[in-house]
Design a protein around this motif. Structure first.
Motif, PDB file in Angstrom:
ATOM      1  N   PHE A 370       0.814  -1.215   0.000  1.00  0.00           N
ATOM      2  CA  PHE A 370       0.000   0.000   0.000  1.00  0.00           C
ATOM      3  C   PHE A 370       0.846   1.264   0.000  1.00  0.00           C
ATOM      4  O   PHE A 370       0.409   2.306  -0.492  1.00  0.00           O
ATOM      5  CB  PHE A 370      -0.936  -0.001   1.206  1.00  0.00           C
ATOM      6  N   THR A 371       2.026   1.191   0.562  1.00  0.00           N
ATOM      7  CA  THR A 371       2.895   2.365   0.604  1.00  0.00           C
ATOM      8  C   THR A 371       3.614   2.594  -0.719  1.00  0.00           C
ATOM      9  O   THR A 371       4.164   3.672  -0.944  1.00  0.00           O
ATOM     10  CB  THR A 371       3.931   2.194   1.720  1.00  0.00           C
ATOM     11  N   ASN A 372       3.605   1.600  -1.605  1.00  0.00           N
ATOM     12  CA  ASN A 372       4.297   1.700  -2.892  1.00  0.00           C
ATOM     13  C   ASN A 372       3.639   0.729  -3.874  1.00  0.00           C
ATOM     14  O   ASN A 372       4.108  -0.392  -4.073  1.00  0.00           O
ATOM     15  CB  ASN A 372       5.782   1.352  -2.755  1.00  0.00           C
ATOM     16  N   LEU A 614      21.662  10.880   9.943  1.00  0.00           N
ATOM     17  CA  LEU A 614      21.722  12.289  10.343  1.00  0.00           C
ATOM     18  C   LEU A 614      22.830  13.070   9.642  1.00  0.00           C
ATOM     19  O   LEU A 614      22.804  14.306   9.651  1.00  0.00           O
ATOM     20  CB  LEU A 614      21.912  12.390  11.858  1.00  0.00           C
ATOM     21  N   THR A 615      23.804  12.369   9.046  1.00  0.00           N
ATOM     22  CA  THR A 615      24.955  13.091   8.496  1.00  0.00           C
ATOM     23  C   THR A 615      25.338  12.611   7.090  1.00  0.00           C
ATOM     24  O   THR A 615      26.478  12.764   6.672  1.00  0.00           O
ATOM     25  CB  THR A 615      26.175  12.929   9.423  1.00  0.00           C
ATOM     26  N   ASP A 616      24.371  12.017   6.360  1.00  0.00           N
ATOM     27  CA  ASP A 616      24.703  11.474   5.033  1.00  0.00           C
ATOM     28  C   ASP A 616      24.564  12.500   3.917  1.00  0.00           C
ATOM     29  O   ASP A 616      24.780  12.188   2.743  1.00  0.00           O
ATOM     30  CB  ASP A 616      23.850  10.249   4.723  1.00  0.00           C
ATOM     31  N   GLY A 617      24.170  13.734   4.253  1.00  0.00           N
ATOM     32  CA  GLY A 617      24.045  14.781   3.244  1.00  0.00           C
ATOM     33  C   GLY A 617      22.712  14.824   2.542  1.00  0.00           C
ATOM     34  O   GLY A 617      22.470  15.700   1.711  1.00  0.00           O
ATOM     35  N   LEU A 618      21.807  13.879   2.852  1.00  0.00           N
ATOM     36  CA  LEU A 618      20.505  13.815   2.214  1.00  0.00           C
ATOM     37  C   LEU A 618      19.420  14.195   3.216  1.00  0.00           C
ATOM     38  O   LEU A 618      19.439  13.725   4.351  1.00  0.00           O
ATOM     39  CB  LEU A 618      20.229  12.402   1.687  1.00  0.00           C
ATOM     40  N   THR A 619      18.487  15.012   2.783  1.00  0.00           N
ATOM     41  CA  THR A 619      17.417  15.416   3.686  1.00  0.00           C
ATOM     42  C   THR A 619      16.166  14.586   3.420  1.00  0.00           C
ATOM     43  O   THR A 619      15.860  14.235   2.273  1.00  0.00           O
ATOM     44  CB  THR A 619      17.079  16.907   3.503  1.00  0.00           C
ATOM     45  N   GLY A 620      15.435  14.282   4.478  1.00  0.00           N
ATOM     46  CA  GLY A 620      14.224  13.486   4.351  1.00  0.00           C
ATOM     47  C   GLY A 620      13.098  14.266   3.708  1.00  0.00           C
ATOM     48  O   GLY A 620      13.041  15.496   3.792  1.00  0.00           O
ATOM     49  N   GLY A 621      12.177  13.524   3.065  1.00  0.00           N
ATOM     50  CA  GLY A 621      11.014  14.131   2.442  1.00  0.00           C
ATOM     51  C   GLY A 621       9.749  13.844   3.236  1.00  0.00           C
ATOM     52  O   GLY A 621       9.807  13.543   4.436  1.00  0.00           O
ATOM     53  N   ASN A 622       8.622  13.890   2.571  1.00  0.00           N
ATOM     54  CA  ASN A 622       7.349  13.693   3.261  1.00  0.00           C
ATOM     55  C   ASN A 622       7.099  12.247   3.681  1.00  0.00           C
ATOM     56  O   ASN A 622       6.234  11.991   4.505  1.00  0.00           O
ATOM     57  CB  ASN A 622       6.188  14.156   2.375  1.00  0.00           C
ATOM     58  N   ASP A 623       7.809  11.315   3.096  1.00  0.00           N
ATOM     59  CA  ASP A 623       7.655   9.906   3.436  1.00  0.00           C
ATOM     60  C   ASP A 623       8.664   9.548   4.521  1.00  0.00           C
ATOM     61  O   ASP A 623       9.875   9.656   4.323  1.00  0.00           O
ATOM     62  CB  ASP A 623       7.893   9.050   2.189  1.00  0.00           C
ATOM     63  N   PHE A 624       8.163   9.103   5.684  1.00  0.00           N
ATOM     64  CA  PHE A 624       9.055   8.809   6.804  1.00  0.00           C
ATOM     65  C   PHE A 624       9.988   7.633   6.521  1.00  0.00           C
ATOM     66  O   PHE A 624      10.927   7.392   7.278  1.00  0.00           O
ATOM     67  CB  PHE A 624       8.237   8.535   8.072  1.00  0.00           C
ATOM     68  N   ASP A 694      -4.158  18.321  13.331  1.00  0.00           N
ATOM     69  CA  ASP A 694      -3.586  18.612  12.027  1.00  0.00           C
ATOM     70  C   ASP A 694      -2.990  17.316  11.467  1.00  0.00           C
ATOM     71  O   ASP A 694      -2.002  16.809  11.989  1.00  0.00           O
ATOM     72  CB  ASP A 694      -2.503  19.685  12.148  1.00  0.00           C
ATOM     73  N   TYR A 695      -3.585  16.804  10.412  1.00  0.00           N
ATOM     74  CA  TYR A 695      -3.106  15.554   9.819  1.00  0.00           C
ATOM     75  C   TYR A 695      -2.248  15.792   8.574  1.00  0.00           C
ATOM     76  O   TYR A 695      -1.855  14.846   7.907  1.00  0.00           O
ATOM     77  CB  TYR A 695      -4.291  14.643   9.467  1.00  0.00           C
ATOM     78  N   ALA A 696      -1.957  17.041   8.274  1.00  0.00           N
ATOM     79  CA  ALA A 696      -1.091  17.337   7.140  1.00  0.00           C
ATOM     80  C   ALA A 696       0.339  16.898   7.453  1.00  0.00           C
ATOM     81  O   ALA A 696       0.790  16.980   8.591  1.00  0.00           O
ATOM     82  CB  ALA A 696      -1.126  18.830   6.828  1.00  0.00           C
ATOM     83  N   VAL A 697       1.033  16.438   6.431  1.00  0.00           N
ATOM     84  CA  VAL A 697       2.440  16.058   6.593  1.00  0.00           C
ATOM     85  C   VAL A 697       3.288  17.310   6.397  1.00  0.00           C
ATOM     86  O   VAL A 697       3.157  18.009   5.388  1.00  0.00           O
ATOM     87  CB  VAL A 697       2.834  14.972   5.573  1.00  0.00           C
ATOM     88  N   ARG A 698       4.145  17.587   7.389  1.00  0.00           N
ATOM     89  CA  ARG A 698       4.966  18.791   7.341  1.00  0.00           C
ATOM     90  C   ARG A 698       6.405  18.478   7.735  1.00  0.00           C
ATOM     91  O   ARG A 698       6.642  17.592   8.566  1.00  0.00           O
ATOM     92  CB  ARG A 698       4.431  19.864   8.286  1.00  0.00           C
ATOM     93  N   ILE A 699       7.321  19.217   7.148  1.00  0.00           N
ATOM     94  CA  ILE A 699       8.727  19.151   7.549  1.00  0.00           C
ATOM     95  C   ILE A 699       9.044  20.466   8.253  1.00  0.00           C
ATOM     96  O   ILE A 699       8.940  21.548   7.656  1.00  0.00           O
ATOM     97  CB  ILE A 699       9.640  18.941   6.330  1.00  0.00           C
ATOM     98  N   ASN A 700       9.391  20.372   9.521  1.00  0.00           N
ATOM     99  CA  ASN A 700       9.597  21.567  10.335  1.00  0.00           C
ATOM    100  C   ASN A 700      11.087  21.766  10.623  1.00  0.00           C
ATOM    101  O   ASN A 700      11.706  20.950  11.309  1.00  0.00           O
ATOM    102  CB  ASN A 700       8.831  21.435  11.653  1.00  0.00           C
ATOM    103  N   PRO A 701      11.677  22.850  10.109  1.00  0.00           N
ATOM    104  CA  PRO A 701      13.100  23.114  10.356  1.00  0.00           C
ATOM    105  C   PRO A 701      13.316  23.891  11.662  1.00  0.00           C
ATOM    106  O   PRO A 701      12.489  24.733  12.041  1.00  0.00           O
ATOM    107  CB  PRO A 701      13.491  23.973   9.155  1.00  0.00           C
ATOM    108  N   TYR A 702      14.421  23.603  12.313  1.00  0.00           N
ATOM    109  CA  TYR A 702      14.798  24.321  13.532  1.00  0.00           C
ATOM    110  C   TYR A 702      16.262  24.717  13.394  1.00  0.00           C
ATOM    111  O   TYR A 702      17.131  23.869  13.172  1.00  0.00           O
ATOM    112  CB  TYR A 702      14.568  23.451  14.768  1.00  0.00           C
ATOM    113  N   THR A 703      16.504  26.028  13.536  1.00  0.00           N
ATOM    114  CA  THR A 703      17.843  26.574  13.328  1.00  0.00           C
ATOM    115  C   THR A 703      18.363  27.173  14.629  1.00  0.00           C
ATOM    116  O   THR A 703      17.627  27.879  15.340  1.00  0.00           O
ATOM    117  CB  THR A 703      17.814  27.649  12.227  1.00  0.00           C
TER     118      THR A 703
END
Length: 745
Positions: A370-372, A614-624, A694-703
């Motif tokens: 179902f996920t793919n 956490l340090t591979d240079g790739l950022t995660g997307g909306n799919d966990f 809130d059931y929307a998928v969000r990516i929240n950055p913290y600086t």
């Protein structure tokens, strides 16, 4: 044992009828485009019989050009005839069970009879395919040979009766009404007045919750619109009133569902809790409620779901005579048959429990990821054994949920095979597969057979796990490894070559290649700058990748892909997601490739790159599932060692919010730095409020600005919510954290 005896009796019955038939001469139904035959219907033909006669006449004309007259039996004058339906001129058994059918010949006459429902229609399509070369392997026009002569050689005596009362294979071909009739399948839309998770279709919270929260489940001492309170008298009264109107509006519906919403949250008020305690769980209050409603409508059939928190059979109360239980197989992995898979132990126990309490048992099974939806999901070798297992346990119906209306892995093959096995679980699976491959892929059939065998064998040899909520990344080390993918691709290359210039067969092979291509594209996000990634070692996009994605998306549209996952992206949205990846600036973090140490463990099934995430240079997307460090129910405490002291000015990380999957922001993020790894200084802290619903998928950055601080070590402490928010509070579930990527500048 009963299944074996039934199959044996059916075989003996068929042989007896065959033996009793005199040796018939050849039936020449059409000669040189002309026919002496007529189609004879009973004087009071049913709708199904009239429909069957029309179908037979239409196809004979399309095959040969001959138009056979359709007459009633009173008009019949002993001329050569095809008798359709229960005419007084008859052959075959006196009784045909269920939606079965009989096709036979006697004295140069042809007979097609059916049992209940659409049986006679099924019999016509069976005759067209078996004796006249017509085929319908997928949605769209049937394949019809064009000849001037139609001859049926030798005696015909075929009796077929379905093993299951309800038969559904939920794939795109089943959106074609003729395909359903051709293969003897059903659709829940055609049988159910209300289907599936139905509580809130009957009493929607938007209508009732504000004024009557007592109609809904009490969870942790608070009324919440998660499920219904089944001990509330007004809930019962409103439900009965709802069904009175619904049944009056749709008198032809065969089934009506009364079933919980998808998810937890069963009511724990005093009355519901008392019923559940007596029955061994929340299934108690459910069955008592469904029985009570069903008793008001003795001529109707009601279904409910044995799923999630209601999966077990009750200890005392048996389902009513007009109540059907639909038991789910959702928790089982699919690499082994359900009869022996350790992950299906709970299902098997529940099946035996329900079998002991009712003779009205349906199964809700799953044969897709179902996920793919497009990910290769080679459970093909278990389709037959699972249906045989259901039949052994007296299951009356099966809903085999595939990719639904959207195109998914081997959709046409799965549908075709499941349809055949839902009629006859002990059928020759090799013959069924060969028949489909030859009909659907033509000269490419041998290579396509090798492709299917290679996938099936790889799952076994690599001990892979087939999870209906899995991911091609999780399988990148076993049956979907690059080595295996190259092997499969080789078979598809052979299939393309064999298809030659035939556009139909070529398109079907191209569509099949979508599944491998999807796996490669998704895995390339995981590999990143490594081999097989979509990025080059310097972080720039591989110049071949944009065109590759574009070609994939175009083929998706040709194949009929509507969404790539359940509730997921459309092909166009998928293309947009890739464009965002291609345009994303590559930030060469000072922590790139740095070692990471965790205090609490990550969840391995969702974190294939482990701490390196956490340090591979790739950022995660909306799919966990992609490039997120997944921590379940505990704080994420990560220490990053950059190898040497460096001057840093900013630290940033992202957290995923996906309430549907119980993934939330941390309640607090603390960042600390250190020169020696022992003494840490605070670089900043952020408190994060509990979210509103809130059931929307969000990516929240913290600086966190750190103003030129010298440090070798960075420690990040993300506090996991102790409890889920009230609006997502489900018993047995905890909050999860997903973090990625820690970028240090």
């Amino acid at each position: 044992m009963c299944r074996i005896m039934n199959s044996l009796l059916l075989m003996i019955t068929t042989l007896l009828y065959s033996a009793c038939q005199p040796s018939a001469e050849e039936i020449t139904l059409v000669r040189q485009g002309r026919s002496e035959y007529v189609i004879v219907l009973p004087e009071q033909a049913t709708k199904a019989e009239s429909k069957a006669a029309g179908i037979f006449r239409d196809y004979i004309q399309r095959i040969s050009g001959a138009a056979l007259p359709v007459i009633t039996e009173l008009q019949y004058k002993d001329q050569p005839a095809v008798f359709i339906g229960n005419t007084s001129h008859s052959a075959g058994p006196a009784e045909i069970h269920g939606e079965g059918y009989f096709a036979g010949s006697k004295n140069k006459q042809l007979f097609i009879r059916g049992g209940s429902g659409q049986g006679v229609v099924y019999g016509v399509y069976y005759t067209l395919q078996t004796y006249m070369g017509c085929r319908k392997d997928a949605a769209g026009p049937a394949v019809i040979p064009t000849v001037k002569d139609i001859r049926l050689n030798g005696a015909i005596s075929d009796l077929r009766e379905p093993a299951f009362l309800y038969r559904e294979s939920y794939y795109p071909p089943s959106m074609d009404a003729e395909y359903l009739a051709w293969h003897g399948l059903h659709r829940f839309e055609d049988l159910w007045g209300i289907w599936g998770h139905s509580f809130f279709k009957i009493l929607p919270p938007d209508t009732y919750f504000k004024e009557h929260p007592e109609y809904y489940s009490m969870v942790n001492g608070k009324r919440q619109p998660l499920q219904l309170c089944l001990s509330n008298e007004n809930v019962y009264t409103l439900t009965v009133e709802w069904f009175k109107k619904a049944i009056a509006d749709n008198p032809d519906a065969m089934y009506w569902s009364i079933a919980p919403q998808d998810g937890g949250g069963g009511c724990t008020c005093d009355l519901c809790r008392k019923a559940d305690a007596e029955e061994g769980g929340p299934q108690g209050s459910l069955i008592r409620f469904v029985n009570r409603v069903a008793k008001q409508f003795p001529d109707q059939h009601f279904t409910t779901l044995a799923y999630g928190y209601t999966a077990k059979a009750p200890l005392k109360t048996k389902p009513g005579a007009n109540v059907f239980i639909m038991l789910s197989t959702i928790d089982a992995f699919r690499q082994e048959p359900l009869a022996q898979a350790s992950s299906a132990a709970g299902f098997r126990k529940n099946l035996e429990g329900w079998e002991a309490t009712t003779g009205n048992l349906f199964i809700w099974d799953y044969t897709t990821q179902f996920t793919n939806y497009l990910n290769p999901f080679p459970d093909y070798g278990n389709l037959q054994s699972n249906l045989q297992y259901f039949a052994t346990h007296h299951v009356k119906g099966v809903f085999s949920q595939g990719s639904g209306e959207t195109y998914g892995d081997m959709a046409e093959y799965n549908s075709y095979v499941q349809a055949a096995l839902l009629w006859q679980p002990d059928a020759d699976i090799k013959k069924i597969t060969s028949d489909f491959l030859k009909g659907y892929y033509g000269p490419a059939a041998p290579a396509m057979g090798q492709y299917l065998d290679a996938l099936t064998n790889a799952v076994k040899s690599t001990r892979a796990v087939l999870d209906i909520y899995g991911n091609p990344i999780y399988s990148s080390h076993d049956y979907l490894s690059p080595v295996q993918t190259d092997l499969y691709s080789g078979f598809l290359d052979k299939a393309e070559a064999a298809a030659g210039n035939n556009p139909l067969y070529l398109r079907r092979v191209y569509n099949t290649r979508l599944f491998l291509e999807y796996a490669v594209l998704q895995q390339s996000r995981f590999y990143g700058t490594d081999k097989y990634g979509y990025l080059q070692p310097d972080g720039t996009v591989n110049p071949r990748w944009p065109q590759r994605v574009q070609k994939f998306v175009a083929q998706c549209k040709t194949a009929g892909v509507q969404e790539l996952a359940e509730g997921g992206l459309s092909p166009d949205a998928y293309a947009q997601e890739w464009q965002e990846l291609f345009s994303r600036k590559w930030v060469k973090s000072l922590a790139l490739g740095a070692a990471v140490t965790l205090v609490n463990p990550y969840t391995p099934e969702y974190t294939p790159k482990k701490e390196r995430t956490l340090t591979d240079g790739l950022t995660g997307g909306n799919d966990f599932s992609y490039n997120w460090l997944f921590t379940y129910g505990k704080d994420m405490i990560a220490t990053i060692d950059m190898g040497s002291s460096k001057t840093i000015r900013q630290i940033q990380m992202n957290f995923l919010q996906d309430a549907r999957h119980y993934i939330f922001n941390p309640t607090q993020v603390l960042v600390e730095t250190s020169v020696d790894g022992t003494h840490f200084n605070s670089a900043g802290v952020k408190d994060i409020p509990v979210p509103e619903e809130d059931y929307a998928v969000r990516i929240n950055p913290y600086t966190f600005p750190v103003s030129g601080t010298a440090a070798r070590y960075i420690r990040i402490t993300a506090r996991c919510p102790v409890t889920l928010p009230d609006w997502r509070l489900v018993e047995g579930k905890k909050a999860a954290l997903c973090c990625d990527e820690v970028m240090v500048e």
